[in-house]
Design a protein around this motif. Structure first.
Motif, PDB file in Angstrom:
ATOM      1  N   VAL A  59      -6.596  -2.494 -12.289  1.00 46.00           N
ATOM      2  CA  VAL A  59      -5.465  -3.426 -12.192  1.00 46.00           C
ATOM      3  C   VAL A  59      -4.437  -3.082 -13.264  1.00 46.00           C
ATOM      4  O   VAL A  59      -3.227  -2.992 -12.987  1.00 46.00           O
ATOM      5  CB  VAL A  59      -5.931  -4.896 -12.331  1.00 46.00           C
ATOM      6  N   THR A  60      -4.889  -2.875 -14.485  1.00 44.23           N
ATOM      7  CA  THR A  60      -3.996  -2.555 -15.598  1.00 44.23           C
ATOM      8  C   THR A  60      -3.241  -1.258 -15.348  1.00 44.23           C
ATOM      9  O   THR A  60      -2.042  -1.160 -15.651  1.00 44.23           O
ATOM     10  CB  THR A  60      -4.793  -2.490 -16.914  1.00 44.23           C
ATOM     11  N   ALA A  61      -3.898  -0.265 -14.784  1.00 40.65           N
ATOM     12  CA  ALA A  61      -3.243   1.019 -14.498  1.00 40.65           C
ATOM     13  C   ALA A  61      -2.095   0.840 -13.511  1.00 40.65           C
ATOM     14  O   ALA A  61      -1.017   1.423 -13.683  1.00 40.65           O
ATOM     15  CB  ALA A  61      -4.264   2.026 -13.972  1.00 40.65           C
ATOM     16  N   VAL A  62      -2.305   0.032 -12.486  1.00 38.82           N
ATOM     17  CA  VAL A  62      -1.236  -0.202 -11.502  1.00 38.82           C
ATOM     18  C   VAL A  62      -0.106  -1.004 -12.141  1.00 38.82           C
ATOM     19  O   VAL A  62       1.073  -0.692 -11.946  1.00 38.82           O
ATOM     20  CB  VAL A  62      -1.779  -0.898 -10.238  1.00 38.82           C
ATOM     21  N   LEU A  63      -0.459  -2.022 -12.922  1.00 40.11           N
ATOM     22  CA  LEU A  63       0.571  -2.788 -13.633  1.00 40.11           C
ATOM     23  C   LEU A  63       1.418  -1.863 -14.512  1.00 40.11           C
ATOM     24  O   LEU A  63       2.656  -1.943 -14.501  1.00 40.11           O
ATOM     25  CB  LEU A  63      -0.070  -3.878 -14.500  1.00 40.11           C
ATOM     26  N   GLU A  64       0.762  -0.999 -15.281  1.00 34.03           N
ATOM     27  CA  GLU A  64       1.485  -0.094 -16.172  1.00 34.03           C
ATOM     28  C   GLU A  64       2.375   0.863 -15.392  1.00 34.03           C
ATOM     29  O   GLU A  64       3.493   1.166 -15.823  1.00 34.03           O
ATOM     30  CB  GLU A  64       0.509   0.653 -17.073  1.00 34.03           C
ATOM     31  N   ALA A  65       1.916   1.333 -14.236  1.00 31.02           N
ATOM     32  CA  ALA A  65       2.741   2.215 -13.402  1.00 31.02           C
ATOM     33  C   ALA A  65       3.988   1.489 -12.906  1.00 31.02           C
ATOM     34  O   ALA A  65       5.010   2.124 -12.621  1.00 31.02           O
ATOM     35  CB  ALA A  65       1.919   2.741 -12.221  1.00 31.02           C
ATOM     36  N   ALA A  66       3.911   0.162 -12.839  1.00 33.20           N
ATOM     37  CA  ALA A  66       5.047  -0.653 -12.405  1.00 33.20           C
ATOM     38  C   ALA A  66       5.904  -1.116 -13.582  1.00 33.20           C
ATOM     39  O   ALA A  66       6.870  -1.854 -13.397  1.00 33.20           O
ATOM     40  CB  ALA A  66       4.542  -1.869 -11.623  1.00 33.20           C
TER      41      ALA A  66
END
Length: 127
Positions: A59-66
């Motif tokens: 979840v954090t990885a996708v948030l950071e990519a955004a």
């Protein structure tokens, strides 16, 4: 205002018709993340605590990519396979998310074999 599809190699890519995340304006929706290693696609962990930690890393990885973070999350939705796992998931969740906690919904449902938890997120950023 158009929407932007979010994609990162730091979270698993599922063989399903969905995006890892979508941004529209300041809102970021992260698709349900599973306890999968983004490199191998294998399930990480056999306990709900281990799987919760991996899911929240995804979840954090996708948030950071955004361009967002867990601090921007308004709500996390947790899907568990067994109500008996709630206490263990809560402990792993609290350690990974930290205070102040976002809103949360927890529901119980079947997941693919070997998977004990899935989590999605809705975040709001300044832009």
């Amino acid at each position: 205002m158009s929407r932007t599809i979010i994609s990162t190699k730091d979270a698993p890519v599922l063989p399903a018709p969905l995006s890892q995340g979508v941004r529209k304006g300041g809102l970021v929706q992260v698709a349900g993340q599973l306890p999968l290693d983004p490199t191998t696609g294998n399930i990480v962990g056999s306990t709900v605590a281990e799987q919760t930690a991996q899911v929240l890393r995804n979840v954090t990885a996708v948030l950071e990519a955004a361009g967002a973070s867990l601090e921007d999350v308004l709500i996390l939705r947790v899907y568990l396979t067994d109500p008996a796992h709630l206490a263990e998931m809560n402990q792993a969740y609290a350690e990974a998310v930290g205070e102040p906690f976002p809103a949360r919904t927890t529901v119980y449902m079947p997941l693919p074999p070997g998977m004990l938890v899935e989590i999605d997120a809705l975040a709001a950023t300044d832009g």
